[in-house]
Scaffold this motif. Structure first.
Motif, PDB file in Angstrom:
ATOM      1  N   ARG A  50       4.485   5.910  -2.056  1.00  0.00           N
ATOM      2  CA  ARG A  50       3.659   6.076  -0.862  1.00  0.00           C
ATOM      3  C   ARG A  50       2.757   4.857  -0.727  1.00  0.00           C
ATOM      4  O   ARG A  50       1.832   4.668  -1.497  1.00  0.00           O
ATOM      5  CB  ARG A  50       2.825   7.353  -0.984  1.00  0.00           C
ATOM      6  N   LEU A  51       3.046   4.041   0.297  1.00  0.00           N
ATOM      7  CA  LEU A  51       2.374   2.752   0.423  1.00  0.00           C
ATOM      8  C   LEU A  51       1.649   2.618   1.752  1.00  0.00           C
ATOM      9  O   LEU A  51       1.549   1.538   2.316  1.00  0.00           O
ATOM     10  CB  LEU A  51       3.398   1.622   0.271  1.00  0.00           C
ATOM     11  N   GLY A  52       1.132   3.699   2.280  1.00  0.00           N
ATOM     12  CA  GLY A  52       0.392   3.641   3.532  1.00  0.00           C
ATOM     13  C   GLY A  52       1.325   3.579   4.721  1.00  0.00           C
ATOM     14  O   GLY A  52       1.670   4.601   5.320  1.00  0.00           O
ATOM     15  N   ALA A  53       1.745   2.376   5.097  1.00  0.00           N
ATOM     16  CA  ALA A  53       2.627   2.210   6.251  1.00  0.00           C
ATOM     17  C   ALA A  53       4.049   2.631   5.968  1.00  0.00           C
ATOM     18  O   ALA A  53       4.845   2.807   6.894  1.00  0.00           O
ATOM     19  CB  ALA A  53       2.609   0.756   6.712  1.00  0.00           C
ATOM     20  N   VAL A  54       4.391   2.807   4.702  1.00  0.00           N
ATOM     21  CA  VAL A  54       5.759   3.157   4.302  1.00  0.00           C
ATOM     22  C   VAL A  54       5.720   4.251   3.252  1.00  0.00           C
ATOM     23  O   VAL A  54       4.919   4.200   2.321  1.00  0.00           O
ATOM     24  CB  VAL A  54       6.507   1.930   3.728  1.00  0.00           C
ATOM     25  N   THR A  55       6.578   5.261   3.432  1.00  0.00           N
ATOM     26  CA  THR A  55       6.873   6.222   2.371  1.00  0.00           C
ATOM     27  C   THR A  55       8.369   6.170   2.131  1.00  0.00           C
ATOM     28  O   THR A  55       9.161   6.336   3.057  1.00  0.00           O
ATOM     29  CB  THR A  55       6.465   7.651   2.759  1.00  0.00           C
ATOM     30  N   GLU A 185       0.286  -3.047   0.030  1.00  0.00           N
ATOM     31  CA  GLU A 185       0.388  -3.454   1.439  1.00  0.00           C
ATOM     32  C   GLU A 185       1.488  -4.498   1.622  1.00  0.00           C
ATOM     33  O   GLU A 185       2.268  -4.445   2.577  1.00  0.00           O
ATOM     34  CB  GLU A 185      -0.957  -4.018   1.897  1.00  0.00           C
ATOM     35  N   HIS A 186       1.579  -5.432   0.686  1.00  0.00           N
ATOM     36  CA  HIS A 186       2.637  -6.449   0.748  1.00  0.00           C
ATOM     37  C   HIS A 186       4.022  -5.814   0.651  1.00  0.00           C
ATOM     38  O   HIS A 186       4.929  -6.157   1.417  1.00  0.00           O
ATOM     39  CB  HIS A 186       2.441  -7.455  -0.387  1.00  0.00           C
ATOM     40  N   LEU A 187       4.197  -4.889  -0.287  1.00  0.00           N
ATOM     41  CA  LEU A 187       5.505  -4.259  -0.470  1.00  0.00           C
ATOM     42  C   LEU A 187       5.893  -3.439   0.756  1.00  0.00           C
ATOM     43  O   LEU A 187       7.064  -3.422   1.151  1.00  0.00           O
ATOM     44  CB  LEU A 187       5.481  -3.383  -1.720  1.00  0.00           C
ATOM     45  N   ALA A 188       4.931  -2.763   1.375  1.00  0.00           N
ATOM     46  CA  ALA A 188       5.226  -2.004   2.587  1.00  0.00           C
ATOM     47  C   ALA A 188       5.680  -2.936   3.711  1.00  0.00           C
ATOM     48  O   ALA A 188       6.656  -2.657   4.417  1.00  0.00           O
ATOM     49  CB  ALA A 188       3.997  -1.211   3.018  1.00  0.00           C
ATOM     50  N   GLY A 189       4.980  -4.054   3.870  1.00  0.00           N
ATOM     51  CA  GLY A 189       5.364  -5.013   4.904  1.00  0.00           C
ATOM     52  C   GLY A 189       6.739  -5.590   4.665  1.00  0.00           C
ATOM     53  O   GLY A 189       7.525  -5.777   5.606  1.00  0.00           O
ATOM     54  N   ARG A 190       7.056  -5.877   3.413  1.00  0.00           N
ATOM     55  CA  ARG A 190       8.371  -6.425   3.096  1.00  0.00           C
ATOM     56  C   ARG A 190       9.466  -5.395   3.372  1.00  0.00           C
ATOM     57  O   ARG A 190      10.567  -5.742   3.833  1.00  0.00           O
ATOM     58  CB  ARG A 190       8.417  -6.856   1.640  1.00  0.00           C
ATOM     59  N   CYS A 191       9.185  -4.119   3.113  1.00  0.00           N
ATOM     60  CA  CYS A 191      10.157  -3.054   3.405  1.00  0.00           C
ATOM     61  C   CYS A 191      10.437  -2.983   4.900  1.00  0.00           C
ATOM     62  O   CYS A 191      11.592  -2.883   5.327  1.00  0.00           O
ATOM     63  CB  CYS A 191       9.628  -1.722   2.878  1.00  0.00           C
ATOM     64  N   ILE A 192       9.379  -3.040   5.703  1.00  0.00           N
ATOM     65  CA  ILE A 192       9.553  -2.994   7.162  1.00  0.00           C
ATOM     66  C   ILE A 192      10.312  -4.217   7.652  1.00  0.00           C
ATOM     67  O   ILE A 192      11.204  -4.117   8.499  1.00  0.00           O
ATOM     68  CB  ILE A 192       8.183  -2.863   7.852  1.00  0.00           C
ATOM     69  N   TYR A 225      -0.551 -11.104  -4.549  1.00  0.00           N
ATOM     70  CA  TYR A 225      -0.927 -10.032  -3.632  1.00  0.00           C
ATOM     71  C   TYR A 225      -1.871  -9.004  -4.240  1.00  0.00           C
ATOM     72  O   TYR A 225      -2.382  -8.141  -3.524  1.00  0.00           O
ATOM     73  CB  TYR A 225       0.328  -9.354  -3.073  1.00  0.00           C
ATOM     74  N   THR A 226      -2.132  -9.059  -5.520  1.00  0.00           N
ATOM     75  CA  THR A 226      -3.100  -8.152  -6.125  1.00  0.00           C
ATOM     76  C   THR A 226      -4.502  -8.578  -5.725  1.00  0.00           C
ATOM     77  O   THR A 226      -4.889  -9.729  -5.908  1.00  0.00           O
ATOM     78  CB  THR A 226      -2.966  -8.170  -7.662  1.00  0.00           C
TER      79      THR A 226
END
Length: 328
Positions: A50-55, A185-192, A225-226
């Motif tokens: 669960r990464l905010g913009a992405v689950t 946040e970085h991982l969610a953006g990369r997923c999108i 990104y940390t």
């Protein structure tokens, strides 16, 4: 970092239909869950990031079921069965999703998951609508709203690469459940990004790094990104999925240095950027240094002077003079 924030990694099991419905709603959306048989022992398991913009989650039902939901409105959703076959509908379109063909649900059409005849393991990815649409606009130009096809080929090419990256994302978050918010946040953006490129038919750039280079890439990603406290060697190794010794050897082989030195350089760069943008009437060197993980001020000052050729206090004072000139 607040103590009541959502922890990105989740692994949970429900043994009743009501509990499964509640868990599914927590992760994705409110829905109706109806067993299509009368199983003696029903269970549902979820292993999710669960990464905010992405689950993104691996969902497993022990028996055939039906799921009914309202339109998603604020999200795009992608489901692909990793075992079994999923019968579903996207608006008026029926989709038989398989391991090679994902179902893609837009936010503006009614959807239904009709279920499957046998137990199924499903990869389900929920993505923020605004971020997906912004990524489409960046790829195609402003005003280029996109209605994705209800099916996505995930057997080869960009689709397969994206599915592999999502599964790696889930595994990473399970290894590092208390993931730094900046990295999440970085991982969610990369997923999108990966989803949009696959859905638009863009092929990923070929990239097959050697093992050591891949380890270095993963660890540097974590370092950059940390946003919170500096990473330990163990935390870097957990993120990369290897042991600490492998991280050290990879950095020595590829970069000729250590991961801790690379992290220190990144943190010094952040300090300098903040001092340059700071106000000497409000900020102090000690406070800025501590925010970036430097707790021993004397040692930090020596490292800073060695790296940038001036004391950190001079950098901060210079930012004040520049500000005064700009407003003079």
């Amino acid at each position: 970092m607040s103590s009541d924030r959502v922890i990105p990694g989740l692994a949970a099991r429900a043994t009743t239909v009501a509990a499964a419905r509640s868990l599914g709603a927590e992760l994705y959306y409110p829905h109706e869950l109806t067993p299509l048989a009368r199983p003696e022992r029903f269970h549902f398991t979820a292993v999710a990031a669960r990464l905010g913009a992405v689950t993104a989650g691996l969902l497993s039902y022990s028996s055939s079921i039906r799921i009914d939901t309202e339109p998603y409105l604020t999200s795009f959703q992608m489901n692909v069965p990793l075992r079994g076959q999923l019968r579903t509908s996207v608006g008026e379109r029926r989709v038989d999703a398989t391991r090679a063909r994902a179902a893609v649900y837009g936010p503006d059409v009614p959807t239904a998951i009709s279920g499957w005849e046998q137990p199924c393991v499903m990869l389900a990815v929920k993505m923020d609508r605004a971020l997906v649409e912004a990524r489409v606009a960046a790829e195609r130009g402003p005003g280029s709203a996109e209605r994705f096809a209800p099916e996505l080929d995930v057997h080869a090419g960009a689709g397969a690469a994206w599915i592999a990256s999502v599964r790696m994302l889930i595994a990473t978050v399970q290894r590092v459940p208390d993931l730094d918010e900046g990295l999440a946040e970085h991982l969610a953006g990369r997923c999108i990004d990966g989803f949009v490129l696959a859905a638009l038919g863009r092929e990923p750039e070929p990239r097959a790094p050697a093992a050591d280079a891949a380890i270095v890439d993963r660890v540097r990603e974590a370092i950059v990104y940390t946003r919170g406290p500096a990473l330990t060697l163990g935390a870097m190794a957990d993120y990369a999925g290897v042991c600490g010794r492998s991280v050290q050897l990879a950095f020595r082989e590829v970069l000729g240095t250590t991961p801790m030195r690379v992290q220190r350089e990144e943190r010094l760069r952040r300090v300098r950027a903040e001092l340059n943008a700071g106000d000497p009437r409000c900020d102090t060197v000690a406070a800025v240094a501590r925010r970036h993980g430097f707790l021993h001020l004397g040692r930090f000052s020596g490292l800073y002077r060695e790296r940038f050729g001036e004391a950190p206090s001079c950098t901060l004072a210079g930012s004040g003079r520049a500000g005064a000139t700009a407003h003079g």
